[in-house]
Design an enzyme around this catalytic site. Sequence first.
Site, PDB file in Angstrom:
ATOM      1  N   GLY A 158     -34.819   2.333   9.888  1.00 57.66           N
ATOM      2  CA  GLY A 158     -34.169   3.307  10.555  1.00 57.66           C
ATOM      3  C   GLY A 158     -33.504   4.392   9.798  1.00 57.66           C
ATOM      4  N   ASN A 171     -34.192   7.143   8.409  1.00 59.52           N
ATOM      5  CA  ASN A 171     -34.285   8.589   9.027  1.00 59.52           C
ATOM      6  C   ASN A 171     -33.795   8.628  10.344  1.00 59.52           C
ATOM      7  OD1 ASN A 171     -35.931  10.309   7.227  1.00 59.52           O
ATOM      8  ND2 ASN A 171     -37.160   8.395   6.811  1.00 59.52           N
ATOM      9  N   ARG A 182     -55.159  -0.231  21.615  1.00 60.13           N
ATOM     10  CA  ARG A 182     -54.523   1.033  21.305  1.00 60.13           C
ATOM     11  C   ARG A 182     -54.176   1.937  22.424  1.00 60.13           C
ATOM     12  NH1 ARG A 182     -54.954   5.344  17.418  1.00 60.13           N
ATOM     13  NH2 ARG A 182     -56.796   5.147  17.081  1.00 60.13           N
ATOM     14  N   MET A 200     -44.937   2.357  12.447  1.00 60.39           N
ATOM     15  CA  MET A 200     -45.851   1.813  11.671  1.00 60.39           C
ATOM     16  C   MET A 200     -47.232   1.767  12.424  1.00 60.39           C
ATOM     17  SD  MET A 200     -44.415   1.847   8.698  1.00 60.39           S
ATOM     18  CE  MET A 200     -45.734   0.989   7.778  1.00 60.39           C
ATOM     19  N   HIS A 216     -43.617  11.508   5.795  1.00 57.63           N
ATOM     20  CA  HIS A 216     -44.501  10.864   5.456  1.00 57.63           C
ATOM     21  C   HIS A 216     -43.728  10.750   3.938  1.00 57.63           C
ATOM     22  CE1 HIS A 216     -47.995   8.590   4.045  1.00 57.63           C
ATOM     23  NE2 HIS A 216     -48.258   9.632   2.781  1.00 57.63           N
ATOM     24  N   ASP A 239     -51.926  11.080   9.282  1.00 54.54           N
ATOM     25  CA  ASP A 239     -51.219  11.741   8.267  1.00 54.54           C
ATOM     26  C   ASP A 239     -51.756  13.143   8.111  1.00 54.54           C
ATOM     27  OD1 ASP A 239     -49.297   9.697   8.117  1.00 54.54           O
ATOM     28  OD2 ASP A 239     -50.243   8.627   6.581  1.00 54.54           O
TER      29      ASP A 239
HETATM   30  C1  GRF Z   1     -39.855   6.542   5.192  1.00 51.36           C
HETATM   31  O1  GRF Z   1     -40.325   6.528   3.808  1.00 51.36           O
HETATM   32  C2  GRF Z   1     -40.830   7.187   5.964  1.00 51.36           C
HETATM   33  O2  GRF Z   1     -41.304   8.459   5.280  1.00 51.36           O
HETATM   34  C3  GRF Z   1     -41.904   6.532   6.328  1.00 51.36           C
HETATM   35  O3  GRF Z   1     -41.361   5.229   6.627  1.00 51.36           O
HETATM   36  C4  GRF Z   1     -40.211   5.326   5.852  1.00 51.36           C
HETATM   37  C5  GRF Z   1     -39.306   4.860   7.114  1.00 51.36           C
HETATM   38  O4  GRF Z   1     -37.836   4.525   6.605  1.00 51.36           O
HETATM   39  N1  GRF Z   1     -42.906   7.055   7.435  1.00 51.36           N
HETATM   40  P1  GRF Z   1     -36.973   4.343   7.347  1.00 51.36           P
HETATM   41  O5  GRF Z   1     -36.982   3.165   8.282  1.00 51.36           O
HETATM   42  O6  GRF Z   1     -36.422   5.901   8.130  1.00 51.36           O
HETATM   43  O7  GRF Z   1     -35.508   3.945   6.502  1.00 51.36           O
END
Ligand code: GRF
Length: 207
Positions: free
Chosen positions: A13, A15, A66, A91, A110, A146
Amino acid sequence: MTANLAVLASGRGTNLQAIIEAWQAGRLPVDIVGVVSDNPDAQALERARAHGLRAAVLPAALYPDRRAYGAALVELLKSWGTDMVALAGFMRLVDPVVVRAFPNRILNIHPALLPAFPGLHAQRQALQYGVRVSGCTVHLVDEGMDTGPIVLQAAVPVFPDDTEETLAARILKEEHRLYPEAIRLLAAGRLKVEGRRVYISPEEVTL
Ligand code: GRF
């Protein structure tokens, strides 16, 4: 107008953290209505709770397929009044039922310059391919993996002695800058989508 943003994350997390920090700094015209994870152990959930945000776990194993998972996700998000979604290291490929519930209102980040290296282990794929430049992409989510229209990209160099970890760290730094910016643009109604192309309208200046 303020958009109601939900963030979906499966892992550490960082991001999410960058989004929360931009929001706390008053840079995002959103209310963060909550964080959802498919993984009860996701560090993202702890980060959400630490900031007093709603944190929900929706384990995929509880649903037969799903589609059913997607329907439950939509129900939860709608119950929060969500009107835009950021996938931040979520994921799972979201079902079309989710995409259709929030058309052009779901963003994903991504860690490669799409359309190069979609899917898992993008940084490894980039190193193995031997590219000299990689980076990250924020795109709108469509029904593919993606494949949605690209909102913003940032490039970083790839050095000969890079490992997956060093490259991932260099890209991640850009992710943390790019993702809040893309969320800001979508929330402010500044993205116009025509086919695959996303046009960014200039900021309105109020005098
Ligand atoms: C990041 O590299 C993002 O681009 C990908 O998954 C990763 C997540 O990282 N989709 P975080 O959990 O936000 O640290």
